[in-house]
Design a protein around this motif. Structure first.
Motif, short mmCIF file in Angstrom:
data_model
loop_
_atom_site.label_atom_id
_atom_site.label_comp_id
_atom_site.label_asym_id
_atom_site.label_seq_id
_atom_site.Cartn_x
_atom_site.Cartn_y
_atom_site.Cartn_z
N GLU A 78 51.61 123.18 138.05
CA GLU A 78 50.62 122.92 137.00
C GLU A 78 49.41 122.15 137.56
OE1 GLU A 78 53.64 122.63 133.15
OE2 GLU A 78 53.13 120.82 134.29
N ILE A 79 49.68 121.17 138.40
CA ILE A 79 48.60 120.39 139.01
C ILE A 79 47.80 121.28 139.96
CG2 ILE A 79 48.08 118.45 140.54
CD1 ILE A 79 50.55 117.06 139.30
N SER A 80 48.48 122.10 140.75
CA SER A 80 47.80 123.01 141.66
C SER A 80 46.92 123.99 140.89
CB SER A 80 48.80 123.79 142.50
OG SER A 80 49.51 122.92 143.33
N ARG A 81 47.44 124.53 139.79
CA ARG A 81 46.67 125.47 138.97
C ARG A 81 45.44 124.78 138.38
NH1 ARG A 81 49.75 126.31 134.71
NH2 ARG A 81 51.34 127.28 136.00
N TYR A 82 45.61 123.53 137.92
CA TYR A 82 44.49 122.79 137.34
C TYR A 82 43.35 122.66 138.36
CZ TYR A 82 41.64 118.93 135.70
OH TYR A 82 40.58 118.14 135.33
N PHE A 83 43.67 122.20 139.57
CA PHE A 83 42.63 122.02 140.59
C PHE A 83 42.04 123.34 141.06
CE2 PHE A 83 44.45 117.72 141.08
CZ PHE A 83 43.29 117.02 140.91
N ARG A 84 42.87 124.38 141.16
CA ARG A 84 42.35 125.69 141.52
C ARG A 84 41.37 126.18 140.46
NH1 ARG A 84 46.63 129.44 140.71
NH2 ARG A 84 45.68 129.64 138.67
N ASP A 85 41.74 126.04 139.18
CA ASP A 85 40.88 126.48 138.09
C ASP A 85 39.61 125.64 138.00
OD1 ASP A 85 42.79 128.37 137.55
OD2 ASP A 85 43.53 127.41 135.72
N LEU A 86 39.72 124.33 138.19
CA LEU A 86 38.55 123.45 138.15
C LEU A 86 37.58 123.80 139.27
CD1 LEU A 86 37.01 121.03 136.98
CD2 LEU A 86 38.41 119.55 138.45
N VAL A 149 26.07 123.88 132.39
CA VAL A 149 26.79 125.14 132.27
C VAL A 149 28.17 124.88 131.67
CG1 VAL A 149 27.69 127.16 133.52
CG2 VAL A 149 25.60 126.04 134.31
N ARG A 150 28.51 125.68 130.68
CA ARG A 150 29.84 125.62 130.07
C ARG A 150 30.68 126.74 130.67
NH1 ARG A 150 32.89 128.03 126.18
NH2 ARG A 150 34.09 126.65 124.82
N VAL A 151 31.90 126.39 131.11
CA VAL A 151 32.82 127.38 131.67
C VAL A 151 34.10 127.36 130.83
CG1 VAL A 151 34.09 128.13 133.72
CG2 VAL A 151 31.90 126.96 133.98
N ASP A 152 34.41 128.50 130.24
CA ASP A 152 35.60 128.62 129.39
C ASP A 152 36.85 128.49 130.26
OD1 ASP A 152 37.83 130.46 128.06
OD2 ASP A 152 36.42 129.81 126.48
N ARG A 153 37.84 127.75 129.79
CA ARG A 153 39.05 127.50 130.58
C ARG A 153 39.96 128.73 130.66
NH1 ARG A 153 40.81 121.25 129.66
NH2 ARG A 153 41.44 121.38 131.80
N ARG A 154 39.92 129.60 129.67
CA ARG A 154 40.80 130.77 129.68
C ARG A 154 40.16 131.96 130.38
NH1 ARG A 154 41.80 133.45 125.54
NH2 ARG A 154 40.18 132.63 124.21
N THR A 155 38.91 132.26 130.04
CA THR A 155 38.27 133.48 130.54
C THR A 155 37.33 133.24 131.71
OG1 THR A 155 36.40 133.25 129.02
CG2 THR A 155 38.34 134.46 128.22
N PHE A 156 36.98 131.98 131.97
CA PHE A 156 36.02 131.59 133.02
C PHE A 156 34.63 132.18 132.77
CE2 PHE A 156 40.07 130.81 135.00
CZ PHE A 156 39.89 129.55 135.52
N GLN A 157 34.34 132.50 131.53
CA GLN A 157 33.00 132.97 131.17
C GLN A 157 32.05 131.78 131.22
OE1 GLN A 157 32.72 134.85 127.36
NE2 GLN A 157 30.49 134.89 127.41
N THR A 158 30.90 131.98 131.84
CA THR A 158 29.91 130.91 131.94
C THR A 158 28.81 131.10 130.92
OG1 THR A 158 28.65 132.10 133.61
CG2 THR A 158 30.32 130.56 134.41
N THR A 159 28.35 129.98 130.37
CA THR A 159 27.24 129.98 129.44
C THR A 159 26.30 128.85 129.86
OG1 THR A 159 28.74 130.65 127.68
CG2 THR A 159 26.58 129.81 127.01
N ILE A 160 25.04 129.20 130.12
CA ILE A 160 24.07 128.17 130.49
C ILE A 160 23.57 127.52 129.20
CG2 ILE A 160 21.83 127.70 131.54
CD1 ILE A 160 22.44 129.89 133.55
N LEU A 161 23.88 126.23 129.06
CA LEU A 161 23.48 125.49 127.87
C LEU A 161 22.06 124.92 128.02
CD1 LEU A 161 26.82 123.55 127.30
CD2 LEU A 161 26.09 125.70 126.25
N TYR A 162 21.69 124.57 129.25
CA TYR A 162 20.36 124.02 129.51
C TYR A 162 20.00 124.33 130.95
CZ TYR A 162 16.48 120.82 130.17
OH TYR A 162 15.24 120.29 130.46
N ASN A 163 18.75 124.72 131.18
CA ASN A 163 18.25 124.93 132.53
C ASN A 163 16.74 124.66 132.49
OD1 ASN A 163 18.58 125.73 135.31
ND2 ASN A 163 17.40 127.55 134.79
#
Length: 170
Positions: A78-86, A149-163
């Protein structure tokens, strides 16, 4: 009466005269290599070379850095998955900013977005990570662009909130 002195600079020997009343002797650092002590004259105060006073820095001491984020708990997997996903989310957020700002030929994110994911500037929400970081032209000294940038935890879809231009940080 004047004293004669000899000074050797890079193989060039310089001879000169000093008034004996003001002459001082410099003790060499390595006496075994020095043949004779070199007398020197102290420099008188000069109006052409101003002396700056030493004053304390008027800027306040920076605040204490924030406490490190708590590490996730759970099994090793679980810890390995968390850091890999982050780490994946951090890279996706950085890549989204690079694309939005014209590619690597025109934009580079701050160093924190290239290092360890846990050290990246992010907020952790229930369903997403939000990365807020700065960047600029390649080789920048002072960043000029802030990206969130917002990154969804399940789908890893990125959304730019401000640039855009850098906003003040709270």
């Amino acid at each position: 009466m004047k004293s004669i002195f000899r000074l050797c600079l890079g193989g060039v020997v310089i001879w000169g005269f000093l008034p004996s009343a003001q002459a001082q002797v410099v003790t060499p650092l390595f006496p075994e290599t020095a043949r004779t002590p070199i007398p020197v004259e102290p420099l008188p105060p000069s109006q052409d070379i101003p002396t700056l006073p030493i004053v304390p820095d008027p800027r306040p001491v920076p605040p204490t850095p924030p406490r490190p984020r708590p590490l996730p708990t759970g099994t090793f997997e679980e810890i390995s998955r968390y850091f890999r996903d982050l780490n994946r989310a951090k890279n996706l957020a950085r890549q989204a900013a690079e694309i939005a700002n014209g590619g690597l030929q025109r934009y580079r994110a701050e160093a924190a977005m290239h290092g360890a994911a846990i050290d990246a500037p992010f907020e952790e929400l229930e369903d997403a990570w939000i990365f807020t970081f700065r960047g600029g032209e390649p080789g920048f000294v002072q960043p000029s662009i802030e990206t969130q940038v917002r990154v969804d935890r399940r789908t890893f879809q990125t959304t730019i909130l401000y640039n855009g231009p850098i906003r003040s940080r709270p």
